[in-house]
Design a protein around this motif. Structure first.
Motif, short mmCIF file in Angstrom:
data_model
loop_
_atom_site.label_atom_id
_atom_site.label_comp_id
_atom_site.label_asym_id
_atom_site.label_seq_id
_atom_site.Cartn_x
_atom_site.Cartn_y
_atom_site.Cartn_z
N ALA A 263 0.65 -1.39 0.02
CA ALA A 263 0.02 0.22 0.12
C ALA A 263 0.91 1.30 -0.08
CB ALA A 263 -0.84 -0.02 1.12
N GLN A 264 0.41 2.30 -0.58
CA GLN A 264 1.16 3.48 -0.48
C GLN A 264 0.26 4.67 -0.99
OE1 GLN A 264 3.96 3.34 -3.98
NE2 GLN A 264 2.22 3.59 -5.36
N VAL A 265 0.84 5.95 -0.47
CA VAL A 265 0.24 7.27 -0.87
C VAL A 265 1.01 8.03 -1.85
CG1 VAL A 265 -0.47 9.38 0.31
CG2 VAL A 265 -0.75 7.29 1.50
N ARG B 86 6.67 0.16 8.49
CA ARG B 86 7.64 -0.65 8.71
C ARG B 86 8.24 -1.07 7.04
NH1 ARG B 86 4.22 -3.59 11.85
NH2 ARG B 86 4.73 -3.82 14.02
N ASN B 87 9.82 -0.84 7.06
CA ASN B 87 10.42 -0.73 5.90
C ASN B 87 9.76 0.26 4.78
OD1 ASN B 87 12.30 -2.83 6.53
ND2 ASN B 87 10.67 -4.31 6.05
N THR B 88 9.81 1.23 5.17
CA THR B 88 9.00 2.48 4.38
C THR B 88 9.83 3.50 4.04
OG1 THR B 88 6.72 1.84 5.55
CG2 THR B 88 6.76 3.93 4.72
N GLU B 89 9.44 4.28 2.99
CA GLU B 89 9.83 5.31 2.62
C GLU B 89 8.93 6.58 2.23
OE1 GLU B 89 11.78 6.71 -1.55
OE2 GLU B 89 13.03 5.30 -0.83
N SER C 39 12.21 -2.01 9.54
CA SER C 39 11.25 -2.79 10.50
C SER C 39 11.77 -2.67 11.96
CB SER C 39 11.38 -4.30 10.05
OG SER C 39 12.59 -4.94 10.12
N LEU C 40 12.94 -2.32 12.08
CA LEU C 40 13.42 -2.33 13.53
C LEU C 40 13.39 -0.96 14.18
CD1 LEU C 40 16.79 -4.34 13.11
CD2 LEU C 40 14.38 -5.19 13.94
N GLY C 41 13.17 0.05 13.44
CA GLY C 41 13.08 1.32 13.94
C GLY C 41 14.18 2.36 13.67
N ASN C 42 15.38 1.86 12.70
CA ASN C 42 16.15 2.46 12.36
C ASN C 42 15.79 3.56 11.40
OD1 ASN C 42 18.72 1.42 13.71
ND2 ASN C 42 17.95 -0.48 12.69
N TRP C 43 16.18 5.00 11.48
CA TRP C 43 15.51 6.25 10.62
C TRP C 43 16.72 6.42 9.74
CZ3 TRP C 43 10.70 7.69 10.72
CH2 TRP C 43 9.85 7.21 11.85
N GLU C 44 16.63 6.93 8.58
CA GLU C 44 17.56 7.68 7.61
C GLU C 44 17.02 8.77 7.03
OE1 GLU C 44 20.36 3.81 6.30
OE2 GLU C 44 19.06 4.93 4.91
N LEU C 45 17.51 10.11 7.34
CA LEU C 45 16.82 11.20 6.66
C LEU C 45 17.84 11.69 5.42
CD1 LEU C 45 15.48 10.71 9.41
CD2 LEU C 45 15.39 13.15 9.52
N TYR C 46 17.16 11.81 4.55
CA TYR C 46 18.09 12.60 3.25
C TYR C 46 17.51 13.74 2.73
CZ TYR C 46 19.41 7.53 2.75
OH TYR C 46 19.82 6.34 2.85
N THR C 47 18.20 14.46 2.27
CA THR C 47 17.77 15.79 1.50
C THR C 47 18.53 16.05 0.25
OG1 THR C 47 19.63 17.10 2.53
CG2 THR C 47 17.61 17.18 3.85
#
Length: 210
Positions: free
Chosen positions: A19-21, A71-74, A158-166
């Motif tokens: 599913a996606q938006v 989870r495992n989401t962008e 899925s574990l809760g690791n976050w990566e933020l890109y610009t």
């Protein structure tokens, strides 16, 4: 019957998993495909971009759309702020919220914040638990100190690791900005934008390519 149950389970898993938006606002509308709700009278679509259209007063406004995936989401979107952010003119992008009301005093979730006094404005990830706002990780000082248009991408595993890109050039050349870890909340209902603004900036927030 057992085989039918297994098939249905697999189908539901696949449906939820993919599913996606997606909304580029090319239809000049935010009422369908997908449907955005909230303080709809304070927003409009202008030149195929979602634009704040707030009241002529110091105020806040929010708009959200349903999303249960985390989870495992962008998440990715373009933000255009035609002002220098501050404590009185700032943006929160709610990546995860347990309620469609982004002003709820019991909201639990995560949001990106852009805006603080001074010239050190950075991209920040916060966890919100009702009235308590906890900083998870903070990016480069000064990244949001000036008016600009910028692409932002957030990845959560899925574990809760976050990566933020610009992406300052808007050419899909995303650069890793910061990483962080927080797995406190394990469900979500909504994604949305929350704007705090003064009268002079009531129409200076723009969003695109969600």
């Amino acid at each position: 019957m057992k085989w039918l149950f297994i098939c249905c389970t697999i189908f539901l898993f696949q449906t939820v998993g993919f599913a996606q938006v997606s909304d580029a606002f090319t239809d000049n509308d935010f009422t369908s495909n997908p449907t955005w709700t909230g303080e709809t009278s304070k927003f409009q679509v202008s030149n195929q971009k979602l634009q704040l259209n707030g009241l002529p007063a110091n105020d806040t406004a929010f708009l959200e759309t349903s999303n249960a995936v985390f989870r495992n989401t962008e998440w990715s979107f373009v933000i255009q702020l035609n002002f220098a952010p501050s404590d009185n003119n700032l943006l929160r992008v709610y990546l995860m919220s347990n309620t469609a009301n982004l002003k709820s005093p019991t909201l639990q979730g995560y949001y990106l914040k852009m805006g603080e006094n001074g010239s050190a404005d950075a991209l920040e990830l916060y966890r919100q638990n009702g009235p308590t706002h906890t900083l998870v990780t903070r990016g480069t000082n000064g990244r949001f100190a000036n008016p600009q248009q910028i692409g932002v991408k957030v990845v959560r595993d899925s574990l809760g690791n976050w990566e933020l890109y610009t992406d300052t050039s808007l050419t899909s050349g995303y650069q890793l900005e910061i990483t962080g870890f927080d797995s406190t909340f394990q469900s979500t209902q909504s994604f949305g934008f929350w704007c705090k603004y003064t009268t002079s900036n009531k129409s200076n927030f723009y969003f695109d390519n969600v």
